[in-house]
Scaffold this active site. Structure first.
Site, short mmCIF file in Angstrom:
data_model
loop_
_atom_site.label_atom_id
_atom_site.label_comp_id
_atom_site.label_asym_id
_atom_site.label_seq_id
_atom_site.Cartn_x
_atom_site.Cartn_y
_atom_site.Cartn_z
CG LEU A 316 28.02 -29.27 -32.94
CD1 LEU A 316 28.22 -29.25 -34.75
CD2 LEU A 316 26.79 -29.59 -32.19
N GLY A 317 31.98 -28.51 -31.62
CA GLY A 317 33.16 -29.29 -31.32
C GLY A 317 34.59 -28.34 -31.36
CD GLN A 321 43.43 -28.71 -38.71
OE1 GLN A 321 43.69 -27.38 -39.48
NE2 GLN A 321 44.84 -28.85 -37.77
N GLY A 322 40.09 -25.92 -35.80
CA GLY A 322 39.17 -24.41 -35.59
C GLY A 322 37.44 -25.10 -34.11
CB VAL A 324 32.91 -27.75 -35.68
CG1 VAL A 324 31.22 -28.20 -36.30
CG2 VAL A 324 33.69 -28.67 -36.28
CG ASP A 439 44.15 -36.28 -37.75
OD1 ASP A 439 44.97 -36.98 -37.17
OD2 ASP A 439 44.00 -34.94 -36.93
#
Length: 498
Positions: A316-317, A321-322, A324, A439
């Site tokens: 998905l994206g 941070q990682g 998804v 954020d």
């Protein structure tokens, strides 16, 4: 044996008394074909009453002549006789032997014999004979004078004067000095190494086994002989049994491999579960029973299956941070699974902090905050499972407005801003422990199918104590969205979330 070995030329004298005369030796006139040449010309003398065979012009009698290249002669050399009055006679026979080119004394087979009280001594002397002059290498080049017949081998003599002898090849027998003197023998009519069936061949023979048996048919040595065949039923049963045994062995090996693989995988998962703070999370859940009814600790296999083994088509994206992934759980729910980036060094304090924040986030229940459904700690990096928000990020809608102009009316913009503000207010003041997001940006605000705002991505969020007004920490967030005063002072307050 059904055939006779021919040792002399046709029409020639075969014996002198009981002594055979094999070609190349022979008796006859000087122009006779019964001997090879004058070297082999013999005389059968019958003047003494019994036949004596010797060389023409000689007086040494032959006892035998062998086709193996040897002959025996008989010579008496002395006599000493006595009676009651003393010696009556004595004498000495002078030996004068001309050997020529074809004969030589045997160095190992000669002997001296004395007989009786009155002594008469004689010598039984063995002489080696050869075809003179040439050795095999040169003799075979001249086929007209070559002494060996068909199916023969030639061997050089050790006689200092040279010469050679002929021998029948293996599987042949006869006189090798006659043109067709060596004849194929039928080994099957003689002693052989066959156990059952013998078949004669030219120069040899073959052994075989009768019907109902198998093997090479030879006895002794390396031969296997003939072994009785097992019944067809036994062969079928044996074949089936062997196949089943092989199949069972394969399945047993495969089962053991899979078992070993599962045990190893289980140990690795247990290691990661402990490393990622799983025991601490279980302890927190047990202490706060009832507060985690909607939060689940997933197994690694569940999430692998849900994302089709983290297929790239399910992404998905991706961010700092990682990654998804979109997934479907076994109960049919669509979820978003966040796979964090690997961190090289994580100490015990960071693990404890992560678990505490995970516990806090799992308690957040607000319609404008993405719900944390659970986590998986059996992988190298923890996996977080969130509710799936179907309409993507606010950022995408702002920058690609081709199909949703109606969404960005001022009323909708104000509603989305109000929903985000309400979610942050809840996090700052209504949650069990205040949480600063740190954020907030359009790419971290998701929209559901009715375009309601959902604040997401709590990767940089931090809980703070109720009695504190600000948090001092290393600056985190996205450049361009950071409060300048926070960037300068590193002191984060609830006002700076906006």
């Amino acid at each position: 044996m059904g055939w006779k070995i021919i040792v002399v030329s046709p029409g020639c004298q075969e014996k002198c008394g009981e002594l055979s005369i094999p070609y190349p030796f022979g008796v006859g006139n000087d122009d006779s074909d019964c001997f090879r040449d004058s070297h082999f010309h013999l005389v059968c003398n019958t003047s003494s009453g019994h036949p004596v065979l010797h060389f023409e012009g000689g007086n040494i009698p032959f006892l035998n002549i062998s086709l193996e290249g040897q002959s025996t002669v008989y010579i008496w050399i002395t006599i000493d006789c006595y009676n009651q009055s003393g010696r009556t006679y004595d004498g000495f026979q002078e030996i004068d032997i001309t050997l020529g080119n074809i004969l030589s004394f045997s160095s190992t087979r000669n002997k001296f014999t004395a007989i009786g009280c009155d002594t008469k001594a004689y010598i039984s002397m063995v002489l080696d004979w050869v075809i003179p002059d040439d050795n095999c290498t040169y003799a075979i080049k001249n086929r007209t004078s070559y002494a060996c017949g068909d199916n023969t081998d030639c061997s050089d003599s050790s006689n200092p004067t040279g010469g050679y002898n002929c021998h029948c090849k293996q599987g042949y027998r006869g006189n090798p000095y006659l043109p067709q003197g060596c004849q194929d023998i039928d080994e099957c009519k003689e002693d052989n190494n066959c156990t059952h069936v013998c078949t004669n061949t030219v120069g040899s023979y073959n052994c075989s086994c009768p019907k109902g048996t198998h093997g090479d048919g030879f006895k002794g040595g390396s031969g296997t002989g003939c072994i009785k065949n097992r019944s067809r039923t036994f062969a079928i049963v044996t074949g089936i049994g062997s196949s089943l045994a092989l199949l069972l062995s394969f399945f047993a090996s495969f089962w053991l491999y899979q078992l070993h693989k599962r045990i190893r995988s289980k140990k690795i998962k247990e290691k990661f579960f402990k490393q990622n703070g799983g025991l601490l999370l279980q302890q927190q859940i047990s202490l706060e029973e009832g507060n985690f009814d909607n939060t689940k600790i997933f197994h690694a296999e569940e999430l692998e299956k849900a994302t089709d083994h983290y297929n790239e088509n399910r992404i998905l994206g991706q961010g700092g941070q990682g990654t998804v992934y979109k997934g479907m759980l076994t109960d049919g729910r669509i979820v978003a699974i966040k796979k964090s980036k690997k961190v090289e060094m994580v100490d015990e304090g960071q693990i404890k902090q992560f678990i505490n924040e995970l516990v806090i986030l799992s308690k957040i229940n607000h319609r404008n905050v993405v719900k944390l459904l659970g986590c998986c700690l059996e992988t190298e990096v923890p996996l977080l499972v969130y509710e799936f928000i179907s309409s993507g990020t606010l950022f995408n809608h702002i920058h690609d407005r081709s199909d949703d102009d109606m969404l960005f009316t001022w009323d909708n913009r104000l509603r989305i801003a109000t929903e985000v503000a309400g979610a942050l207010s809840y996090l700052h003041s209504a949650a069990s422990i205040p949480i600063y997001h740190r954020d907030v940006k359009s790419s971290n605000i998701l929209l559901d199918d009715k375009y309601r705002a959902k604040v997401s991505d709590f990767g940089t969020s931090r809980p703070i104590a109720v009695d504190k007004t600000h948090l001092t920490t290393a600056v985190q967030g996205t450049l361009g969205y950071l409060d300048p005063q926070y960037f300068q002072s590193s002191q984060f307050t609830e006002k700076r979330c906006l």
